[in-house]
Design a protein around this motif. Sequence first.
Motif, PDB file in Angstrom:
ATOM      1  N   THR A  27       0.817  -1.211   0.000  1.00  0.00           N
ATOM      2  CA  THR A  27       0.000   0.000   0.000  1.00  0.00           C
ATOM      3  C   THR A  27       0.852   1.263   0.000  1.00  0.00           C
ATOM      4  O   THR A  27       0.328   2.366  -0.130  1.00  0.00           O
ATOM      5  N   GLU A  28       2.153   1.119   0.162  1.00  0.00           N
ATOM      6  CA  GLU A  28       3.079   2.251   0.215  1.00  0.00           C
ATOM      7  C   GLU A  28       3.590   2.591  -1.186  1.00  0.00           C
ATOM      8  O   GLU A  28       3.682   1.726  -2.049  1.00  0.00           O
ATOM      9  N   GLY A  29       3.967   3.838  -1.376  1.00  0.00           N
ATOM     10  CA  GLY A  29       4.595   4.249  -2.631  1.00  0.00           C
ATOM     11  C   GLY A  29       3.627   4.352  -3.784  1.00  0.00           C
ATOM     12  O   GLY A  29       2.403   4.372  -3.615  1.00  0.00           O
ATOM     13  N   GLU A  30       4.212   4.382  -4.972  1.00  0.00           N
ATOM     14  CA  GLU A  30       3.457   4.572  -6.214  1.00  0.00           C
ATOM     15  C   GLU A  30       3.470   3.287  -7.033  1.00  0.00           C
ATOM     16  O   GLU A  30       4.527   2.677  -7.230  1.00  0.00           O
ATOM     17  N   ASN A  31       2.312   2.847  -7.499  1.00  0.00           N
ATOM     18  CA  ASN A  31       2.253   1.689  -8.389  1.00  0.00           C
ATOM     19  C   ASN A  31       2.928   2.047  -9.700  1.00  0.00           C
ATOM     20  O   ASN A  31       2.736   3.152 -10.213  1.00  0.00           O
ATOM     21  N   ILE A  32       3.726   1.129 -10.230  1.00  0.00           N
ATOM     22  CA  ILE A  32       4.419   1.379 -11.499  1.00  0.00           C
ATOM     23  C   ILE A  32       4.260   0.189 -12.430  1.00  0.00           C
ATOM     24  O   ILE A  32       4.084  -0.940 -11.980  1.00  0.00           O
ATOM     25  N   ASP A  33       4.337   0.468 -13.732  1.00  0.00           N
ATOM     26  CA  ASP A  33       4.300  -0.600 -14.725  1.00  0.00           C
ATOM     27  C   ASP A  33       5.584  -1.409 -14.641  1.00  0.00           C
ATOM     28  O   ASP A  33       6.657  -0.865 -14.365  1.00  0.00           O
ATOM     29  N   LEU A  34       5.471  -2.686 -14.921  1.00  0.00           N
ATOM     30  CA  LEU A  34       6.628  -3.569 -14.860  1.00  0.00           C
ATOM     31  C   LEU A  34       7.741  -3.113 -15.795  1.00  0.00           C
ATOM     32  O   LEU A  34       8.917  -3.239 -15.477  1.00  0.00           O
ATOM     33  N   ASN A  35       7.390  -2.538 -16.948  1.00  0.00           N
ATOM     34  CA  ASN A  35       8.422  -2.097 -17.883  1.00  0.00           C
ATOM     35  C   ASN A  35       9.128  -0.814 -17.425  1.00  0.00           C
ATOM     36  O   ASN A  35      10.059  -0.360 -18.067  1.00  0.00           O
ATOM     37  N   LYS A  36       8.700  -0.237 -16.295  1.00  0.00           N
ATOM     38  CA  LYS A  36       9.358   0.958 -15.746  1.00  0.00           C
ATOM     39  C   LYS A  36      10.060   0.671 -14.425  1.00  0.00           C
ATOM     40  O   LYS A  36      10.537   1.587 -13.757  1.00  0.00           O
ATOM     41  N   VAL A  37      10.149  -0.596 -14.052  1.00  0.00           N
ATOM     42  CA  VAL A  37      10.783  -0.988 -12.797  1.00  0.00           C
ATOM     43  C   VAL A  37      12.277  -0.697 -12.855  1.00  0.00           C
ATOM     44  O   VAL A  37      12.917  -0.883 -13.891  1.00  0.00           O
ATOM     45  N   ASN A  64       7.174 -15.272 -12.227  1.00  0.00           N
ATOM     46  CA  ASN A  64       6.440 -14.544 -13.256  1.00  0.00           C
ATOM     47  C   ASN A  64       4.937 -14.785 -13.096  1.00  0.00           C
ATOM     48  O   ASN A  64       4.128 -13.867 -13.186  1.00  0.00           O
ATOM     49  N   TYR A  65       4.560 -16.027 -12.836  1.00  0.00           N
ATOM     50  CA  TYR A  65       3.153 -16.386 -12.668  1.00  0.00           C
ATOM     51  C   TYR A  65       2.571 -15.762 -11.389  1.00  0.00           C
ATOM     52  O   TYR A  65       1.430 -15.308 -11.371  1.00  0.00           O
ATOM     53  N   ALA A  66       3.370 -15.736 -10.311  1.00  0.00           N
ATOM     54  CA  ALA A  66       2.877 -15.250  -9.015  1.00  0.00           C
ATOM     55  C   ALA A  66       2.900 -13.726  -8.891  1.00  0.00           C
ATOM     56  O   ALA A  66       2.306 -13.172  -7.964  1.00  0.00           O
ATOM     57  N   PHE A  67       3.554 -13.042  -9.833  1.00  0.00           N
ATOM     58  CA  PHE A  67       3.684 -11.580  -9.771  1.00  0.00           C
ATOM     59  C   PHE A  67       2.320 -10.906  -9.759  1.00  0.00           C
ATOM     60  O   PHE A  67       1.442 -11.253 -10.546  1.00  0.00           O
ATOM     61  N   ILE A  68       2.149  -9.899  -8.879  1.00  0.00           N
ATOM     62  CA  ILE A  68       0.906  -9.130  -8.802  1.00  0.00           C
ATOM     63  C   ILE A  68       1.136  -7.670  -9.198  1.00  0.00           C
ATOM     64  O   ILE A  68       0.441  -7.143 -10.053  1.00  0.00           O
ATOM     65  N   LYS A  69       2.128  -7.015  -8.569  1.00  0.00           N
ATOM     66  CA  LYS A  69       2.341  -5.605  -8.878  1.00  0.00           C
ATOM     67  C   LYS A  69       3.713  -5.138  -8.424  1.00  0.00           C
ATOM     68  O   LYS A  69       4.392  -5.827  -7.671  1.00  0.00           O
ATOM     69  N   ALA A  70       4.101  -3.943  -8.903  1.00  0.00           N
ATOM     70  CA  ALA A  70       5.366  -3.310  -8.520  1.00  0.00           C
ATOM     71  C   ALA A  70       5.064  -1.923  -7.974  1.00  0.00           C
ATOM     72  O   ALA A  70       4.129  -1.258  -8.428  1.00  0.00           O
ATOM     73  N   THR A  71       5.850  -1.504  -6.980  1.00  0.00           N
ATOM     74  CA  THR A  71       5.703  -0.157  -6.442  1.00  0.00           C
ATOM     75  C   THR A  71       7.072   0.503  -6.300  1.00  0.00           C
ATOM     76  O   THR A  71       8.095  -0.173  -6.204  1.00  0.00           O
ATOM     77  N   ARG A  72       7.049   1.821  -6.260  1.00  0.00           N
ATOM     78  CA  ARG A  72       8.267   2.609  -6.037  1.00  0.00           C
ATOM     79  C   ARG A  72       8.088   3.383  -4.752  1.00  0.00           C
ATOM     80  O   ARG A  72       7.168   4.182  -4.620  1.00  0.00           O
ATOM     81  N   VAL A  73       8.964   3.120  -3.787  1.00  0.00           N
ATOM     82  CA  VAL A  73       8.914   3.835  -2.516  1.00  0.00           C
ATOM     83  C   VAL A  73      10.071   4.827  -2.370  1.00  0.00           C
ATOM     84  O   VAL A  73      10.034   5.680  -1.495  1.00  0.00           O
ATOM     85  N   LEU A  74      11.077   4.715  -3.211  1.00  0.00           N
ATOM     86  CA  LEU A  74      12.222   5.651  -3.155  1.00  0.00           C
ATOM     87  C   LEU A  74      12.114   6.684  -4.254  1.00  0.00           C
ATOM     88  O   LEU A  74      11.668   6.422  -5.326  1.00  0.00           O
TER      89      LEU A  74
END
Length: 186
Positions: free
Chosen positions: A113-123, A176-186
């Motif tokens: 719930t912390e940070g900003e959700n980001i697209d996987l291609n921007k990780v 890859n199958y279990a992945f749900i989302k990526a976030t940026r906290v920094l």
Amino acid sequence: MTSKFLSLLLLFLVVGCGASKKKSSAHNQRKISVGPSEVTVGTPRELPNENSVTTVASPSISRKVINTAMTFSGVKYKFGGTTIKGMDCSGLLYVSFGEHDIQLPRASYLMATEGENIDLNKVSAGDLLFFGTSGRKKKINHVGLVVSVNGDDIQFIHATTSRGVIVSSLREGYWNYAFIKATRVL
């Protein structure tokens, strides 16, 4: 006070990840403080070349957090653990970020719930990856820290129940199958 303690204990029993045990030699260890105490950890394993790692915000703090997490490579899994005697996935990140005065919630689903959700291609290095590894795939119960991005190969450090604190690739079918989302906290 007792109800808060019991609530925290219950939270630790509900949330978990994984690890396995590797010992590091005494000459490769250093002490870091985690809250009021110190723990001894091994030296970080070699990280990918800085040129292959894309970092967006605060590259130096991202690298410091990653280096701290890498010092725990090989630590065995312990549910609710936050020391070299054992740690879980959220404990690894809680300690690694906390060492650099960045406070994250203790549980993986709360970290999500912390940070900003980001697209996987921007990780980029320092971002968090969240997974659902239980029977209910959409329920977050695992977290990893991106250590490098080289093209479409995203490497992340995390604690697994079977192998302890390790670096894995998001290319691996299971992750890859279990992945749900990526976030940026920094």
